[in-house]
Design an enzyme around this catalytic site. Structure first.
Site, PDB file in Angstrom:
ATOM      1  N   SER A 170       0.824  -1.214   0.000  1.00  0.00           N
ATOM      2  CA  SER A 170       0.000   0.000   0.000  1.00  0.00           C
ATOM      3  C   SER A 170       0.860   1.267   0.000  1.00  0.00           C
ATOM      4  O   SER A 170       2.021   1.256   0.424  1.00  0.00           O
ATOM      5  CB  SER A 170      -0.914   0.006   1.226  1.00  0.00           C
ATOM      6  OG  SER A 170      -1.684  -1.168   1.282  1.00  0.00           O
TER       7      SER A 170
HETATM    8  N1  SAM Z   1      -0.224  -4.981   4.038  1.00  0.00           N
HETATM    9  C1  SAM Z   1       0.447  -5.348   2.811  1.00  0.00           C
HETATM   10  C2  SAM Z   1       1.843  -4.811   2.745  1.00  0.00           C
HETATM   11  O1  SAM Z   1       2.259  -4.108   3.650  1.00  0.00           O
HETATM   12  O2  SAM Z   1       2.534  -5.130   1.754  1.00  0.00           O
HETATM   13  C3  SAM Z   1      -0.327  -4.957   1.581  1.00  0.00           C
HETATM   14  C4  SAM Z   1      -1.558  -5.755   1.447  1.00  0.00           C
HETATM   15  S1  SAM Z   1      -2.243  -5.874  -0.161  1.00  0.00           S
HETATM   16  C5  SAM Z   1      -2.909  -4.263  -0.401  1.00  0.00           C
HETATM   17  C6  SAM Z   1      -3.654  -6.873   0.264  1.00  0.00           C
HETATM   18  C7  SAM Z   1      -3.302  -8.319   0.569  1.00  0.00           C
HETATM   19  O3  SAM Z   1      -4.474  -8.950   1.079  1.00  0.00           O
HETATM   20  C8  SAM Z   1      -2.884  -9.139  -0.652  1.00  0.00           C
HETATM   21  O4  SAM Z   1      -1.617  -9.678  -0.453  1.00  0.00           O
HETATM   22  C9  SAM Z   1      -3.959 -10.221  -0.761  1.00  0.00           C
HETATM   23  O5  SAM Z   1      -3.475 -11.463  -1.216  1.00  0.00           O
HETATM   24  C10 SAM Z   1      -4.425 -10.299   0.680  1.00  0.00           C
HETATM   25  N2  SAM Z   1      -5.753 -10.879   0.902  1.00  0.00           N
HETATM   26  C11 SAM Z   1      -6.896 -10.750   0.184  1.00  0.00           C
HETATM   27  N3  SAM Z   1      -7.889 -11.455   0.757  1.00  0.00           N
HETATM   28  C12 SAM Z   1      -7.372 -12.031   1.871  1.00  0.00           C
HETATM   29  C13 SAM Z   1      -7.898 -12.870   2.888  1.00  0.00           C
HETATM   30  N4  SAM Z   1      -9.169 -13.286   2.917  1.00  0.00           N
HETATM   31  N5  SAM Z   1      -7.061 -13.269   3.882  1.00  0.00           N
HETATM   32  C14 SAM Z   1      -5.769 -12.888   3.921  1.00  0.00           C
HETATM   33  N6  SAM Z   1      -5.215 -12.095   2.968  1.00  0.00           N
HETATM   34  C15 SAM Z   1      -6.003 -11.668   1.962  1.00  0.00           C
END
Ligand code: SAM
Length: 226
Positions: free
Chosen positions: A62
């Site tokens: 993000s």
């Molecule tokens: N916080 C992260 C970072 O610092 O790099 C960025 C997160 S990215 C915007 C969103 C993440 O949520 C993705 O890696 C995606 O695979 C994950 N995601 C989506 N649905 C999810 C779920 N139900 N449980 C866990 N992770 C999930």
């Protein structure tokens, strides 16, 4: 060679403090964690730019300001135990781990979770546990949490997450009826099923895919729920 420490300090001044983030612990954490270590070599030079970056698998790390804002909205205390949903690169988990006692970070894609776990260990974080799984169901074995932050957008706040907050606990996540456009909301659990909810404006996150989030098909079709 780019001076990353200088770029990080400038990022904190201009993008984070300059936009109104005031929590000193958040500013310190954002000034400490080396974001360049959480992105691929070919985009390291953009690590402190004011934008999200690709981390592969169609996912992103993000925008720094959004990480800082969500962290500030969670009103963290040093003794807190926090659930981080959507580990991605592990960057937000590291920011949280600079501030609180323990971080439980969950990611649905095993390849991202494994890489983040390795990276965080290499950087010396020993208060973060990373697990592969469906974060829309929370992490029941470690609940309840003082705060929950989700970095993926759901059509509503999953009931499982609400139930895994302590009384007085804070939950920050993007929520909205469209797969890729949400509002950032904060819930505070007052007691039992009694929650206060505040809206902090429009955001644009990847979808939360899971049992209490979007299905894979809805994500692909760009569906809307009403
Ligand atoms: N916080 C992260 C970072 O610092 O790099 C960025 C997160 S990215 C915007 C969103 C993440 O949520 C993705 O890696 C995606 O695979 C994950 N995601 C989506 N649905 C999810 C779920 N139900 N449980 C866990 N992770 C999930």
């Amino acid at each position: 060679m780019l001076d990353f420490a200088e770029a990080r300090s400038r990022m904190v001044d201009r993008q984070i403090a300059g936009r109104g983030v005031r929590d000193l612990n958040v500013l310190r954490a954002m000034g400490t964690v080396p974001r360049e270590e959480f992105v691929a070599d070919n985009v390291r030079e953009y690590a402190y730019h004011d934008m999200p970056l690709s981390i592969g698998n169609g996912q992103t790390i993000s925008q720094p300001y959004v990480v800082a804002l969500m962290t500030e909205l969670a009103r963290l205390q040093p003794e807190d135990r926090v659930l981080d949903i959507g580990t991605g690169s592990g960057y937000a988990a590291a920011i949280l781990a600079e501030i609180v006692a323990r971080v439980f970070s969950i990611e649905r894609l095993a390849s991202l979770a494994d890489l983040a776990r390795e990276r965080l260990a290499w950087l010396g974080y020993d208060n973060i546990e990373v697990r592969t799984g469906d974060g829309s169901l929370g992490w029941p074995e470690e609940a309840p949490f003082d705060a929950i932050i989700a970095a993926a957008g759901g059509f509503e706040v999953p009931g499982a997450l609400k139930q895994q907050l302590v009384e007085g606990g804070r939950l920050v996540m993007p929520v909205g009826p469209q797969v890729r456009a949400q509002h950032l909301v904060r819930l505070v659990r007052r007691s039992g099923d009694n929650f206060d909810e505040e809206d902090f404006g429009g955001v644009w996150f990847v979808p939360l895919i899971g049992a209490q989030g979007w299905s894979k098909d809805e994500r692909i079709g760009g569906r809307t729920r009403t």
